[in-house]
Write an enzyme that holds these catalytic residues in place. Structure first.
Site, short mmCIF file in Angstrom:
data_model
loop_
_atom_site.label_atom_id
_atom_site.label_comp_id
_atom_site.label_asym_id
_atom_site.label_seq_id
_atom_site.Cartn_x
_atom_site.Cartn_y
_atom_site.Cartn_z
N THR A 279 0.84 -1.25 0.11
CA THR A 279 0.17 0.24 -0.06
C THR A 279 1.04 1.32 0.19
O THR A 279 0.30 2.30 -0.40
CB THR A 279 -0.98 -0.07 1.30
OG1 THR A 279 -1.58 -1.25 1.12
CG2 THR A 279 -2.02 1.16 1.43
N TYR B 117 -8.51 0.59 -3.58
CA TYR B 117 -7.41 0.80 -4.13
C TYR B 117 -6.46 -0.19 -4.42
O TYR B 117 -6.93 -1.34 -4.40
CB TYR B 117 -6.23 1.47 -3.05
CG TYR B 117 -5.76 0.91 -2.06
CD1 TYR B 117 -6.46 0.54 -0.78
CD2 TYR B 117 -4.54 0.21 -2.20
CE1 TYR B 117 -6.07 -0.36 0.03
CE2 TYR B 117 -4.08 -0.55 -1.32
CZ TYR B 117 -4.78 -0.90 -0.03
OH TYR B 117 -4.34 -1.59 0.69
N SER C 94 1.41 -7.37 -0.68
CA SER C 94 2.41 -8.44 0.01
C SER C 94 1.08 -9.63 0.25
O SER C 94 1.83 -10.65 0.65
CB SER C 94 2.72 -7.83 1.38
OG SER C 94 1.90 -7.71 2.29
N THR D 116 1.70 -3.95 4.30
CA THR D 116 1.62 -4.64 5.76
C THR D 116 0.94 -6.11 6.22
O THR D 116 1.16 -6.67 7.10
CB THR D 116 0.62 -3.58 6.58
OG1 THR D 116 -0.75 -3.49 5.68
CG2 THR D 116 1.09 -2.34 6.46
N ASP D 117 0.51 -6.34 4.92
CA ASP D 117 -0.30 -7.79 5.36
C ASP D 117 0.41 -8.99 5.62
O ASP D 117 0.29 -9.87 6.65
CB ASP D 117 -0.95 -8.39 3.80
CG ASP D 117 -2.27 -7.25 3.73
OD1 ASP D 117 -2.80 -6.69 4.69
OD2 ASP D 117 -2.87 -7.68 2.41
N LYS E 77 0.30 -7.56 13.07
CA LYS E 77 -0.69 -6.71 12.49
C LYS E 77 -2.13 -6.93 13.25
O LYS E 77 -2.49 -8.23 13.46
CB LYS E 77 -1.00 -7.14 10.85
CG LYS E 77 -1.86 -5.98 10.39
CD LYS E 77 -1.91 -6.38 8.77
CE LYS E 77 -2.93 -4.96 8.13
NZ LYS E 77 -2.81 -4.97 6.77
N GLU F 103 -2.03 -28.44 28.30
CA GLU F 103 -3.30 -29.20 28.30
C GLU F 103 -3.33 -30.24 27.15
O GLU F 103 -3.95 -31.21 26.99
CB GLU F 103 -4.55 -28.32 27.73
CG GLU F 103 -5.09 -27.70 28.95
CD GLU F 103 -6.50 -26.71 28.40
OE1 GLU F 103 -7.63 -27.70 28.71
OE2 GLU F 103 -6.56 -25.80 28.35
#
Ligand code: ASP
Length: 361
Positions: A45, A58, A91, A124-125, A197, A318
């Site tokens: 982005t 976008y 990304s 950012t992904d 993120k 557990e």
């Protein structure tokens, strides 16, 4: 509104903010020659564009590295900058080919005595995965700083220019060396192993739960709080020097009434390792544990992580990891567990050795 016009509206604001800050300029200037920092652009982005400055839709990866550099002329006061385009993708499309190209190029550049550091622009992904991957395979203490943006370059109040400026400031700063691969977004300096993120749209999307921030950076003014967590870069035993293929590892999320169908399907599709994004402390249904244990017996390395945003997954809390032959992810989330497991599987499929990797990295 045309993109160029929007940038010309945004840039003077950024210029005022940066120019009004004495410390940032003094840090880089002080009569010394500027360090050389190379910018490797991959898309995202930060290089995205929309038809108008106030719309959600976008496309990532529309702006090239030269345009990115030209959009933040203030950064040239911090370092001598030159750019290279590694890819120009969102990304969400990050892949092994780009990862290997990026790792190779970062290692080549940092081996050059006149290169002080590298900035990587990224979406950012999946930035946390790329940062963690590089943290394990870069062979230099010099700063490697990834940055990104939540708003495209054409947006009103785009966050990319200042993030980029701050990333260059960190990459040009000697004290950033030896802290592992860093991610600079929204004034915060994150370590590659800790950041995640947390919001699909908010500018303040990245957090470093548990371990906290490596530092902060405001208009180029840097404060470091801590060093890296876990072995990294020069102390990492992983390398992708001669690698052309990374082993397949799939992530499967646990949920109510889960059976073993997806576990078996992943292995049938060629997975050599599995990461379960478990409920709570890496838990899953009895049926899923049974299916997973059967795959572990056949030599598929099975890691229990968690779908919860913060907290560690402990061994044998557990789930009986010793009996089932599982690995506990400890502090790594599923996406970073997958990165570590892929690199680990290039060396061994011994569960004890791989558990040690999760303890040390
Ligand atoms: N989908 C975009 C990407 O990861 C999101 C962003 O960069 O913020 O490339």
């Amino acid at each position: 509104m045309p993109r160029r016009y929007v940038l010309s509206l945004i840039l003077p604001l950024v210029l005022c903010a940066a120019g009004g800050n004495g410390r940032a300029v003094a840090q880089a200037g002080a009569g010394k020659p500027l360090p050389n920092v190379v910018v490797l652009a991959t898309g995202g982005t930060i290089a995205g564009a929309a038809a108008t400055d106030v719309q959600a839709a976008y496309t990532s990866g529309q702006v090239g590295v030269e345009q990115l550099l030209a959009a933040v002329p203030q950064a040239k006061k911090l370092a001598n900058l030159r750019g290279e385009q590694i890819s120009n993708i969102g990304s969400q499309d990050m892949n092994d080919e780009v990862w290997l190209k990026l790792a190779t190029r970062v290692n080549q550049l940092l081996a050059m005595p006149d290169v002080a550091g590298v900035v990587i622009t990224h979406g950012t992904d999946t930035i946390e995965e790329t940062a963690y991957f590089l943290n394990l395979v870069v062979k230099s203490k010099k700063p490697v700083v990834l940055t990104a943006a939540m708003r495209p370059s054409t947006a009103l109040s785009a966050d990319g220019p200042l993030n980029f400026y701050n990333a260059v400031a960190v990459a040009a700063n000697k004290d950033a060396a030896g802290r592992g691969v860093l991610v600079v977004v929204n004034d915060w300096i994150h370590g590659a192993s800790s950041l995640t993120k947390t919001s699909t749209t908010a500018v303040q999307t990245f957090l470093s739960p548990i371990w906290g921030l490596i530092g902060t950076v405001a208009y180029g003014n840097i404060e470091f709080y801590r060093g890296p967590v876990g072995r990294n870069t020069v102390t990492s035993e992983f390398s992708v020097d001669k690698t052309t293929r990374l082993p397949r590892v799939d992530i499967i999320m646990a949920y109510e009434n889960m059976d073993g169908a997806l576990i078996d399907a992943a292995v049938a599709s060629g997975a050599k390792g599995l990461v379960i994004a478990g409920v709570g402390n890496g838990n899953m249904t009895e049926a899923a544990i049974k299916a997973l244990a059967a795959q572990a017996k056949k030599g598929i390395v099975c890691v229990r992580s968690t779908r919860v945003t913060t907290g560690r997954v402990g061994r044998g809390v557990e789930v009986d990891d010793d009996k089932n032959g599982f690995v506990a992810s400890l502090g790594l989330n599923p996406q970073k567990s997958r990165v570590l497991l892929r690199l680990a599987l290039m060396k061994t499929n011994d569960v004890k050795a791989i558990q040690r990797y999760f303890e040390e990295y």
